[in-house]
Design an enzyme around this catalytic site. Structure first.
Site, short mmCIF file in Angstrom:
data_model
loop_
_atom_site.label_atom_id
_atom_site.label_comp_id
_atom_site.label_asym_id
_atom_site.label_seq_id
_atom_site.Cartn_x
_atom_site.Cartn_y
_atom_site.Cartn_z
CE LYS A 191 -153.20 96.42 -19.69
NZ LYS A 191 -153.59 97.06 -20.98
CD GLU B 207 -142.16 104.20 -12.55
OE1 GLU B 207 -141.90 105.19 -13.24
OE2 GLU B 207 -142.54 103.11 -13.05
N GLY C 52 -154.61 102.04 -19.62
CA GLY C 52 -154.41 102.32 -18.20
C GLY C 52 -155.24 103.47 -17.68
NE ARG C 53 -154.65 108.00 -22.24
CZ ARG C 53 -153.73 107.28 -22.89
NH1 ARG C 53 -152.87 106.53 -22.22
NH2 ARG C 53 -153.68 107.27 -24.21
CD GLU D 65 -150.37 108.31 -20.28
OE1 GLU D 65 -149.33 108.46 -19.61
OE2 GLU D 65 -151.24 107.46 -20.03
CG HIS E 241 -158.22 132.79 -1.49
ND1 HIS E 241 -158.34 134.05 -0.95
CD2 HIS E 241 -159.45 132.23 -1.40
CE1 HIS E 241 -159.58 134.23 -0.53
NE2 HIS E 241 -160.28 133.13 -0.80
CE LYS F 224 -143.02 104.09 -18.22
NZ LYS F 224 -144.13 103.13 -18.46
#
Length: 548
Positions: free
Chosen positions: A206, A212, A267-268, A353, A384, A512
């Protein structure tokens, strides 16, 4: 606001939980032959069976009373109306507008945002059609064969979930890849088999400053220019999903190749926006809009259905019930469809979050537990790995099972085998196994009394472990959209009950900021010594092992 535990409905639930703590689901089913149809609802092509829960009609009455005491209906309308319910960032929360009909106004600060939403959707359609039809080509005129989405968090997990879930609907001529980790291995391993002449990069940030994402984008840009020996190639191989036109242009991306989204989209919650561009490239815009339609259908259900038959509300309140009164610290999600293998990871961010908070909206400490740990894996792999813990461990772990009635491949017997495992797990969790059945089995094996007595405790399944089952006809764009929106609204409801802001994420900021300080120190080759002894010690040990 009144503390949660002081509410009348909460106190009634607390007493009800104490009085009914030892009730067993086997008794609930035996006393009520109509339990399954009464505790099953359908909406938007999804069927929810919540009968295998430790609840009665009285439980639900108290849970819905709690939702009303918390003014859930009012908060729901405030969200849909575009009010600034994200209080700490003074923003509207209107991801639902991204999937509205374009002629259905959505107001934010007196402005109808739907024309802007429509404009971006048209831009996406024009671009995706051009790429898919081979009209948009790379710098050497070759058709695009691979798309690499560079993002992190919601700019990665949402589009990656949908793209992988909808592989059966994807173009056979276009492969999608996702890079999120700042570890260069992630990008370099992704690029290794690709040709720069036929690769398109989507940079999703954004602000266009996410460390990153921009670090990986610069590395990808260097890879492209080095391979094709043309600095102008960036304009034909990079597009941006951002709001920072200046930074995008400085990177080398043409302004017309920037796709906008807005600060009222978290964002999510953003896969419905331009962040969904890789989805649209993969399955085409028509299919992408089918996914929007599925989300829109669930929005209407959530907004209009009475609480007693409202799928997101029911799932949310069941989660509150176990979280608060049964010390259920985690919640498992088990999709019995390989194409949904990313869903648990996606829901981890969506839920944890959003509701991993310890203060109320007014800044005071929360009164009781909030968001659970979300985890899971595609069935039958999980059987399993960790189902042992769910069946016989000391923690109660409510579980969602998700299953399509139709598989994507014409191997009905194998799909039947998959679904038989899903149904068997919900049955085993709910009802366990009586000692008499275990004794009979061991006696038939010829074991003596001492051996039977020694083995019996280990083979005992107490049952009474709750689960929901969500069934759909098939996994397709519409049903996926409805499923994701269902969980979005579930998270919203729980945030209202706990009186927390589900739409900020200040908890990710401190790490951050500290990382930037340490990064600068690493470049200088020495620490300021301002950190704790552990961090300073590890810092110096790292430099020593790096030969610095």
């Amino acid at each position: 606001m009144v503390d949660l535990t002081d509410l009348q409905a909460w106190q009634a639930l607390s007493l009800h939980a104490q009085e009914n703590r030892h009730i067993h689901m086997s008794d609930l089913f035996s006393h009520d032959p109509q339990r399954y149809p009464r505790y099953t609802i359908e909406a938007c092509g999804l069927l929810l069976d919540y009968s295998k829960n430790r609840i009665t009609d009285e439980t639900l009455t108290h849970l819905f009373a709690l939702a009303r005491e918390r003014d859930l209906e009012k908060w729901r309308e405030r969200m849909f109306a575009g009010e600034h319910i994200n209080l700490t960032e003074d923003r509207a929360v209107l991801h639902t507008a991204l999937r509205r009909q374009v002629d259905d106004p959505a107001w934010v600060d007196g402005e109808d945002v739907m024309p802007a939403v429509s404009r971006v959707l048209e831009q996406m359609r024009h671009f995706t059609d051009a790429v898919r039809l081979g009209e948009w080509t790379g710098c050497t005129g070759k058709q695009i064969t691979d798309v690499v989405n560079i993002g992190i968090g919601g700019s990665d997990l949402g589009p990656r979930l949908a793209t992988e879930a909808l592989i059966p609907f994807a173009s056979k001529n276009l492969r999608c890849h996702f890079v999120s980790n700042i570890d260069p291995s992630h990008l370099l391993e992704t690029l290794a088999p690709l040709s720069p002449e036929t690769t398109l990069f989507i940079v999703a940030s954004k602000t266009f400053t996410t460390q990153e994402t921009i670090t990986n984008a610069k590395l990808a840009r260097d890879w492209l220019i080095r391979q094709v020996a043309d600095t102008n190639a960036v304009a034909k191989h990079f597009v941006a999903l951002s709001t920072n036109a200046e930074a995008v242009s400085q990177f080398g991306i043409l302004p017309e190749n920037m796709f906008e989204f807005w600060d009222w989209v978290g964002g999510r919650y953003s896969l419905w926006s331009a962040i969904g561009l890789p989805i649209a490239l993969s399955i085409g815009m028509d299919r992408f809009e089918e996914m929007l339609a599925g989300g829109r259908c669930m929005d209407e259900h959530f907004r209009t259905a009475p609480m007693e038959s409202n799928m997101p509300v029911i799932m949310a309140m069941l989660g509150v019930w176990y979280n608060a009164f049964f010390d259920a610290h985690s919640h498992a999600v088990m999709p019995y469809d390989q194409y949904l293998r990313i869903l648990p990871a996606y829901l981890q961010q969506l839920d944890m979050e959003s509701n991993g908070k310890s203060v109320c909206r007014d800044g005071t400490p929360v009164d009781g537990p909030t968001g659970p740990i979300i985890w899971g894996q595609a069935g039958t792999n999980g059987q399993h790995a960790f189902y042992q813990l769910i069946h016989q461990g000391t923690r109660l772990i409510p579980t969602d099972f998700i299953m399509p009635a139709q598989g994507q491949h014409d191997l009905d017997r194998q799909h039947d085998l998959l679904i038989s495992n899903c149904l068997a797990q919900t049955e085993a969790l709910a009802f366990g196994r009586e000692d008499s059945a275990i004794l009979s089995e061991l006696e038939q094996q010829g074991l003596d009394a001492d051996a039977i007595a020694a083995l019996l405790p280990h083979k005992r399944f107490a049952g009474n472990r709750p689960s929901n089952t969500i069934m759909m006809d098939e996994l397709n764009p519409f049903s996926l959209g409805a499923l994701i929106a269902l969980y979005e609204h579930k998270v919203f409801v729980q945030g209202i009950i706990w009186d927390i802001n589900s739409f900020d994420q200040w908890g990710v900021e401190l790490g951050k900021k500290l990382a930037l300080v340490i990064q600068d120190e690493l470049q200088q080759g020495k620490t300021t010594g301002a950190h704790d002894s552990s961090t300073n010690g590890l810092f110096n040990e790292y430099l020593k092992r790096r030969g610095k």
